[in-house]
Design a protein around this motif. Structure first.
Motif, PDB file in Angstrom:
ATOM      1  N   ALA A  27       0.838  -1.203   0.000  1.00 36.24           N
ATOM      2  CA  ALA A  27       0.000   0.000   0.000  1.00 36.24           C
ATOM      3  C   ALA A  27       0.871   1.250   0.000  1.00 36.24           C
ATOM      4  N   PHE A  28       1.943   1.208   0.791  1.00 34.94           N
ATOM      5  CA  PHE A  28       2.893   2.316   0.862  1.00 34.94           C
ATOM      6  C   PHE A  28       3.531   2.561  -0.509  1.00 34.94           C
ATOM      7  N   ALA A  29       3.878   1.462  -1.215  1.00 34.89           N
ATOM      8  CA  ALA A  29       4.490   1.576  -2.542  1.00 34.89           C
ATOM      9  C   ALA A  29       3.523   2.189  -3.542  1.00 34.89           C
ATOM     10  N   VAL A  30       2.252   1.754  -3.501  1.00 34.08           N
ATOM     11  CA  VAL A  30       1.239   2.304  -4.405  1.00 34.08           C
ATOM     12  C   VAL A  30       1.084   3.807  -4.175  1.00 34.08           C
ATOM     13  N   ASP A  31       1.011   4.192  -2.905  1.00 29.50           N
ATOM     14  CA  ASP A  31       0.857   5.616  -2.581  1.00 29.50           C
ATOM     15  C   ASP A  31       2.045   6.431  -3.068  1.00 29.50           C
ATOM     16  N   ASN A  32       3.245   5.876  -2.949  1.00 27.26           N
ATOM     17  CA  ASN A  32       4.433   6.603  -3.396  1.00 27.26           C
ATOM     18  C   ASN A  32       4.512   6.705  -4.911  1.00 27.26           C
ATOM     19  N   VAL A  33       4.022   5.691  -5.606  1.00 30.02           N
ATOM     20  CA  VAL A  33       3.953   5.771  -7.073  1.00 30.02           C
ATOM     21  C   VAL A  33       3.034   6.924  -7.473  1.00 30.02           C
ATOM     22  N   LEU A  34       1.908   7.054  -6.785  1.00 23.97           N
ATOM     23  CA  LEU A  34       0.979   8.151  -7.065  1.00 23.97           C
ATOM     24  C   LEU A  34       1.623   9.508  -6.798  1.00 23.97           C
ATOM     25  N   LYS A  35       2.422   9.582  -5.750  1.00 24.60           N
ATOM     26  CA  LYS A  35       3.115  10.835  -5.434  1.00 24.60           C
ATOM     27  C   LYS A  35       4.112  11.197  -6.534  1.00 24.60           C
ATOM     28  N   VAL A  37       4.008  10.235  -9.656  1.00 27.51           N
ATOM     29  CA  VAL A  37       3.247  10.611 -10.855  1.00 27.51           C
ATOM     30  C   VAL A  37       2.803  12.069 -10.743  1.00 27.51           C
ATOM     31  N   TYR A  38       2.345  12.444  -9.562  1.00 30.73           N
ATOM     32  CA  TYR A  38       1.930  13.831  -9.330  1.00 30.73           C
ATOM     33  C   TYR A  38       3.099  14.787  -9.578  1.00 30.73           C
ATOM     34  N   LEU A  39       4.258  14.466  -8.999  1.00 35.37           N
ATOM     35  CA  LEU A  39       5.430  15.326  -9.173  1.00 35.37           C
ATOM     36  C   LEU A  39       5.839  15.428 -10.636  1.00 35.37           C
ATOM     37  N   TYR A  40       5.796  14.295 -11.328  1.00 32.69           N
ATOM     38  CA  TYR A  40       6.175  14.280 -12.737  1.00 32.69           C
ATOM     39  C   TYR A  40       5.271  15.207 -13.548  1.00 32.69           C
ATOM     40  N   ILE A  41       3.965  15.104 -13.302  1.00 28.30           N
ATOM     41  CA  ILE A  41       3.003  15.934 -14.029  1.00 28.30           C
ATOM     42  C   ILE A  41       3.209  17.410 -13.706  1.00 28.30           C
ATOM     43  N   VAL A  42       3.396  17.712 -12.414  1.00 29.89           N
ATOM     44  CA  VAL A  42       3.570  19.103 -11.993  1.00 29.89           C
ATOM     45  C   VAL A  42       4.811  19.718 -12.628  1.00 29.89           C
ATOM     46  N   TYR A  43       5.910  18.989 -12.596  1.00 26.65           N
ATOM     47  CA  TYR A  43       7.157  19.551 -13.135  1.00 26.65           C
ATOM     48  C   TYR A  43       7.177  19.567 -14.660  1.00 26.65           C
ATOM     49  N   LYS A  44       6.282  18.805 -15.275  1.00 30.54           N
ATOM     50  CA  LYS A  44       6.140  18.887 -16.725  1.00 30.54           C
ATOM     51  C   LYS A  44       5.312  20.117 -17.120  1.00 30.54           C
ATOM     52  N   ILE A  45       4.351  20.442 -16.272  1.00 33.30           N
ATOM     53  CA  ILE A  45       3.463  21.562 -16.570  1.00 33.30           C
ATOM     54  C   ILE A  45       4.100  22.899 -16.238  1.00 33.30           C
ATOM     55  N   PHE A  46       4.731  22.963 -15.042  1.00 30.61           N
ATOM     56  CA  PHE A  46       5.274  24.231 -14.572  1.00 30.61           C
ATOM     57  C   PHE A  46       6.761  24.362 -14.899  1.00 30.61           C
ATOM     58  N   ASP A  47       7.123  25.516 -15.388  1.00 34.80           N
ATOM     59  CA  ASP A  47       8.536  25.836 -15.641  1.00 34.80           C
ATOM     60  C   ASP A  47       9.030  26.664 -14.452  1.00 34.80           C
ATOM     61  N   PHE A  48       9.676  25.989 -13.500  1.00 34.68           N
ATOM     62  CA  PHE A  48      10.079  26.666 -12.267  1.00 34.68           C
ATOM     63  C   PHE A  48      11.219  27.656 -12.498  1.00 34.68           C
ATOM     64  N   LEU A  83     -10.556  11.604   4.645  1.00 35.30           N
ATOM     65  CA  LEU A  83     -11.638  11.644   3.654  1.00 35.30           C
ATOM     66  C   LEU A  83     -12.134  10.255   3.251  1.00 35.30           C
ATOM     67  N   LEU A  84     -11.233   9.257   3.277  1.00 37.22           N
ATOM     68  CA  LEU A  84     -11.593   7.910   2.822  1.00 37.22           C
ATOM     69  C   LEU A  84     -11.814   6.936   3.972  1.00 37.22           C
ATOM     70  N   ASP A  85     -12.137   7.476   5.148  1.00 31.72           N
ATOM     71  CA  ASP A  85     -12.501   6.635   6.295  1.00 31.72           C
ATOM     72  C   ASP A  85     -11.384   5.655   6.660  1.00 31.72           C
ATOM     73  N   GLY A  86     -10.170   6.202   6.883  1.00 31.50           N
ATOM     74  CA  GLY A  86      -9.064   5.377   7.356  1.00 31.50           C
ATOM     75  C   GLY A  86      -8.247   4.713   6.266  1.00 31.50           C
ATOM     76  N   GLN A  87      -8.432   5.148   5.030  1.00 31.62           N
ATOM     77  CA  GLN A  87      -7.692   4.534   3.921  1.00 31.62           C
ATOM     78  C   GLN A  87      -7.045   5.580   3.020  1.00 31.62           C
ATOM     79  N   THR A  88      -5.831   5.296   2.589  1.00 27.76           N
ATOM     80  CA  THR A  88      -5.249   6.016   1.466  1.00 27.76           C
ATOM     81  C   THR A  88      -5.679   5.256   0.213  1.00 27.76           C
ATOM     82  N   ILE A  89      -5.321   5.735  -0.945  1.00 32.08           N
ATOM     83  CA  ILE A  89      -5.671   4.999  -2.170  1.00 32.08           C
ATOM     84  C   ILE A  89      -4.983   3.639  -2.180  1.00 32.08           C
ATOM     85  N   GLY A  90      -3.725   3.617  -1.732  1.00 29.52           N
ATOM     86  CA  GLY A  90      -2.999   2.348  -1.643  1.00 29.52           C
ATOM     87  C   GLY A  90      -3.665   1.376  -0.691  1.00 29.52           C
TER      88      GLY A  90
END
Length: 270
Positions: A27-35, A37-48, A83-90
């Motif tokens: 579950a921890f691994a799944v959550d980190n993959v999502l994180k 993916v989020y970072l990848y998308i953000v840094y692709k969109i924004f030119d810091f 929000l998910l009643d004790g659950q992360t997505i993972g």
């Protein structure tokens, strides 16, 4: 897998299967993959680099933007569990969830405590490393390297060797992580019969979880069987404390029966 047996006030035993370290790591691994993916998308969109130029080297503004961008990752486990009643997505994908040691839904303060103490479970080395660098010690690099490995393993080792598979954050917050392998049977135990024209009285019952209602129903059933009105009063007080409901009924029995029916109405028919 280890199990956790909870005895309610009326000696009703409820057994939960504890999530093992393998499920929690996945579950921890799944959550980190999502994180990531989020970072990848953000840094692709924004030119810091462009953002830095835009603010003419105003580091405070750039840092503030970085903090805002990283906030969804920093607080990910906190807001998803709330929000998910004790659950992360993972956790949801692996069918595990966080509950209170008494079997009820954790409070927001419990979730906050679990999230905050991740710094001990997974980043203890950071705190110790800061101290080492502040006082100065021989072989600092080697010591910090060893601490890095050990610090990342604290939570893992605690889950493996504690009786209830708890990391430090769980121990302090009085929470455990359970495996919902019997989810279908679990739902069956909280069902009650409703008339077709039934009208609910207490919308706030949706603040309860299936775990809460299961305990309420089992305890209430035993209390009614033994005519134990003190237990019913305690149960009514606990329900009101958790949900904020103000009873509209003359006695505890009618109130609890209505709460059980209302929960089924809102969760099974809506």
């Amino acid at each position: 897998m280890k199990t956790l047996q909870i005895k309610t006030a009326q000696n009703v035993n409820i057994k939960f299967t504890l999530a093992n370290v393998g499920l929690r790591l996945l579950a921890f691994a799944v959550d980190n993959v999502l994180k990531f993916v989020y970072l990848y998308i953000v840094y692709k969109i924004f030119d810091f680099t462009a953002i830095e130029k835009m603010f003419n080297g105003d580091n405070w503004t750039v840092q503030a933007i970085s903090v805002l961008v990283l906030a969804p990752i920093t607080f990910y486990s906190l807001y998803t569990e709330i929000l998910l009643d004790g659950q992360t997505i993972g956790k949801k994908l692996l069918k595990i969830k966080v509950i209170n040691e008494d079997g009820f839904k954790p409070s927001i303060s419990d979730y906050i405590m679990r999230w905050f103490l991740r710094i001990v479970d997974f980043n203890l080395f950071v705190l110790i490393a800061i101290y080492i660098f502040s006082v100065g010690m021989p072989n600092e690099d080697l010591i910090v390297g060893l601490l890095f490995v050990f610090g990342k393993l604290v939570g893992l080792l605690l889950i493996i060797f504690t009786n209830k598979n708890q990391r430090f954050g769980d121990i302090i917050a009085n929470t455990v992580v359970i495996y919902l392998k019997d989810e279908a049977k679990f739902s069956d135990t909280i069902l009650v019969n409703l008339e077709n024209e039934y009208k609910p009285t207490y919308p706030n019952v949706i603040q309860l979880s299936d775990n809460d209602v299961r305990i309420i129903k089992d305890t209430f059933k035993s209390a009614k069987k033994l005519n134990d009105f003190k237990i019913q009063t305690k149960l009514r007080s606990k329900i009101q404390e958790v949900t904020g409901i103000v009873s509209k009924h003359k006695n505890d029995t009618e109130f609890i029966e209505t709460v059980l029916k209302d929960y089924n109405y809102y969760t099974q028919r809506m």
